[in-house]
Design an enzyme around this catalytic site. Sequence first.
Site, PDB file in Angstrom:
ATOM      1  N   GLU A   7      -6.916  -6.841  -1.794  1.00 27.93           N
ATOM      2  CA  GLU A   7      -7.572  -6.871  -0.483  1.00 27.93           C
ATOM      3  C   GLU A   7      -9.031  -6.476  -0.665  1.00 27.93           C
ATOM      4  O   GLU A   7      -9.332  -5.316  -0.931  1.00 27.93           O
ATOM      5  CB  GLU A   7      -6.907  -5.912   0.522  1.00 27.93           C
TER       6      GLU A   7
ATOM      7  N   GLU B  86       0.811  -1.222   0.000  1.00 25.06           N
ATOM      8  CA  GLU B  86       0.000   0.000   0.000  1.00 25.06           C
ATOM      9  C   GLU B  86       0.844   1.271   0.000  1.00 25.06           C
ATOM     10  O   GLU B  86       0.517   2.254   0.651  1.00 25.06           O
ATOM     11  CB  GLU B  86      -0.954   0.002   1.209  1.00 25.06           C
TER      12      GLU B  86
END
Length: 998
Positions: free
Chosen positions: A252, A182
Amino acid sequence: MTEKPSLLLQKQEKNTQTRAEHSLRSELTYDQRSFIMNGERVFLNSATIHYFRMPREEWREVLMKAKLAGMNCIDTYFAWNVHEPEEGQWSFEGDHDCGAFLDLCAELGMYVITRPGPFICAEWDFGGFPYWLETKQGIRFRQNNEAYLHYVDLYFDRIIPIIRKRQLSAGGTVILVQVENEYGYLMDDAAASAHMNHLRDSLLQRGIDVPLITCVGGAEGTIEGANFWSGADGHYAKLREKQPDTPKVVTEFWTGWFENWGGPSAIQKTPALLEKRIMEILRAGYTGISYYMFYGGTNFGGYGGRTVGSSDIFMITSYDYDAPLNEYGRVTDKYAVAKTLSYFVHAFGALLMETEEVPAEQIKVRHPQGVSVRGRCKGNEKIWFLESHKDERETFHVTLEEGRTIPVALNPGQIIPILDRIEIAEHVYLTGGTMITGNEVVNGELTLFIAAEAGQRSVVELETDVLNVRGSSIQVLVDHDPVREVYRFDLVHFREPGIIHLEASGVPIRFVVLDKEMMDRTWRIDGGGEPDQLRYAIGFDDVDVSSSGQVTGMISDPNRTIMLLGSWTGGEQTLIGHEFIYGEANDSQSGIPDEHVVELSAAIRHSPFIRPPMPPKLSDSPDLARVTLTAQQGSSSGQPEHFSQYGQDFGYLLYECDFDSSVNGITTLILPDLQDTARIYVNHVEQALVRQVGAAGMQVQANKGKNTLQVLVQHMGRLNFSPYLGESKGLAGSVYIGGSVQDIRRNWHTEQGVVHLDEVNDHHLQEARLLSRTFTLDGMDRAILVGAVSQGLRINGMDVPMEGYQDWFSFDTLDLSLYLRPGEINTLEMPYSRTPLNRLELILYRSENELKDWRMAGTDALLPQQWETYEASNKSGHLQTHGQTADYSGNRSATPVGNGSNGQPVWYRWQFSKSAVPGHYRVNLMLRLTGMSKGTLHLNGHHLGRYWQIGPQEDYKIPVSWLQEENELLLFDEEGRAPERVRLLYDNLSQYPWVVVE
């Protein structure tokens, strides 16, 4: 005449050959549609499961639950701080044996996506970094920083070989490795490229040869995925524009959310919404979904992290995440959703991976108002996604091409896939307007499961030249249109399952007609991947498969019908639940070992159901050890030391110093840099519990003359996500006596008037977005602003730097001292960002009032020293020990302390025996801490984690695998509250029996 095999049977025969060759040759490639394993497209259904959030003894059952839900892949982080808790001390044994976890995934036939970090977020302390890394001179985390990358390389030298040896090229099942995590939340790809490329190259240099992926932010030579809960279309469009030649995967998919102490329960992502979001993902064209989390587990020890959004968002000990599998590994309603839709993908994923979205202008489906339709097609085969925009359940009639009209029942907001002329066998085409799964050969019949709500009707059409209904266990209406060679089945979905046996174009077909609840209780057991060993078990609430291949199932309702399809030892069967549980039909087929039959028969005579086991009982009189807070024997320092400086990872630090007061009364204590909860004591009397941190000020009662100040700080977890990773835990820097704390959320000025930031004001501030407010120093020379500030803050016309801060963080701590104008009015200005704000404080103090000569003690000083017998409270509710109570100073006194508290930290100790649990039960144990305050839990040397009875967590997991025949439970309570309502419980599903299914 030779029967024509179904297309799926041909595919299964090919799969058998592929599996036989797997150990000799495995190759993963990809194109813009999907990943391709040995020339065959594969839809990645991935379950995110963290090995470090559960005991090793639980790994197999949790992984098996993922496999039974249709997952073909496991996604896991690797936590650096678990494997190197102290510098140079590596741990890869027992619960930390990540290599064994990867081997178990391979044993179960599961692919693996590995995410070694070094940063993992995961709501895990410090984002996975070890605490001691903070002490390294000049280190800057997640940057091209020499000190940081030096230690990252040492970590990679240890962790990457474990992954490398288990890649496809080495005969393992690791198929993807993620670079960092991320990073796009911090900066765009151009700014991040140097750092991301360094980490990418570090993986390649250490022998990683499977494809590399990233999530939220990319790097050259990697496949980028998206992390989200909603907005599938938008994320898909961005990925397609950015990387048109790679598969589109959801790295995710947030099935739930984390919870923090004092926050609400995270139950906003309901099962119905989960189903809709998965449908949106399939509709958009993704060919990979990683369910984050599929199983969350527990933040044992001190590993729960902290995140941005407020000053005190500290993770609770449970990481249940409202995931498909709960913290105890039990299936939930979300599990049923994920399982059913995974079965749908398994049945029709080969088609989904070959389809393109039908342009809106080419959609010829006619439908009424209140619904919308989008579709995906491959040639003449189409899947339409019909979505309801109504506010009540309704049956809509939809007309497909060639005037074919079918009914579709939808709940508000629901999306249902309509299969339109899908070829399921040679010259056999299926159309259906309800959930259909299966589509594979089971015991010689092409089997499809057709599901809808109980009492609902659905229509399924088969287009084939010849069809015979060979038998049916339910009434079924079949209309035949000889012109189109279409057979139309009008089905009703009862609570009892029904079976229709057909033969279409020489292919034996079986419809299994279920209601939704029975579909939720349908389990596919692949028998090791061999088509002739494929089995389905219908009617069980839960199912498990042991390492030896033995299947067991749990039944909550003995009156429910149980159906076994496929290659079971006893053949295909339909029985009632009590025939499995009690062996009424045939003990040899009951699934209950012979040694339990007598016991069960006796139970039947006394109860309509088997008596469930009882949890262990804690004694009414635990041992008690009072903790007298003192740092007199600890180290002395001019300044307080934070946890890393002190050399302690988690737990507690006690800070102590003396100060003089010229008056007897209230004064203000200022803590300019505090990142954890703290209890404040003056002269051994508790004054405050600090919850909102960053910086804090509180009023305390002082005596004239000398006073002793104590600050007991519990490490509540480091930031797991933030541009400011590596905050100092405990007291960092100076502490001051005297000053003021002002709540400045109100009385901000705009051109339109006065605005209060603790109220909702969005509609007032569309035009005038600059806020201003004045304050005076009142003789102070230091100022801290703490709370929800916004970018662009100015004081007295000067910009205040806020590097890395984003308005959605909602929290920062800023030292304004350099910008102050003594003796004048000072002006704060900032752009409007949001309301309401839950905190915005101005803390003023004098630099000359610094407290010095600190003494410190760590967790060791708080350990129990002398045990005494605890006695339950008397009628007035006061604690007693040998007829005496304790005052706030910790001295034994005849004066009782009210509110069920000792007024000082206390350890409690229980000894309890492990309960006997019959073999046909599987229990999960939890501890309920009603009435307690805040502290830590310990079982047989295992640190179970922090507790804090402010919600939302009420119960704390006790792993059954950590129990012994005789057990010791320790509880440290900061307030010493009475433990009279502390008790052990089994979870609700512990009351239902499990039986062997053969």
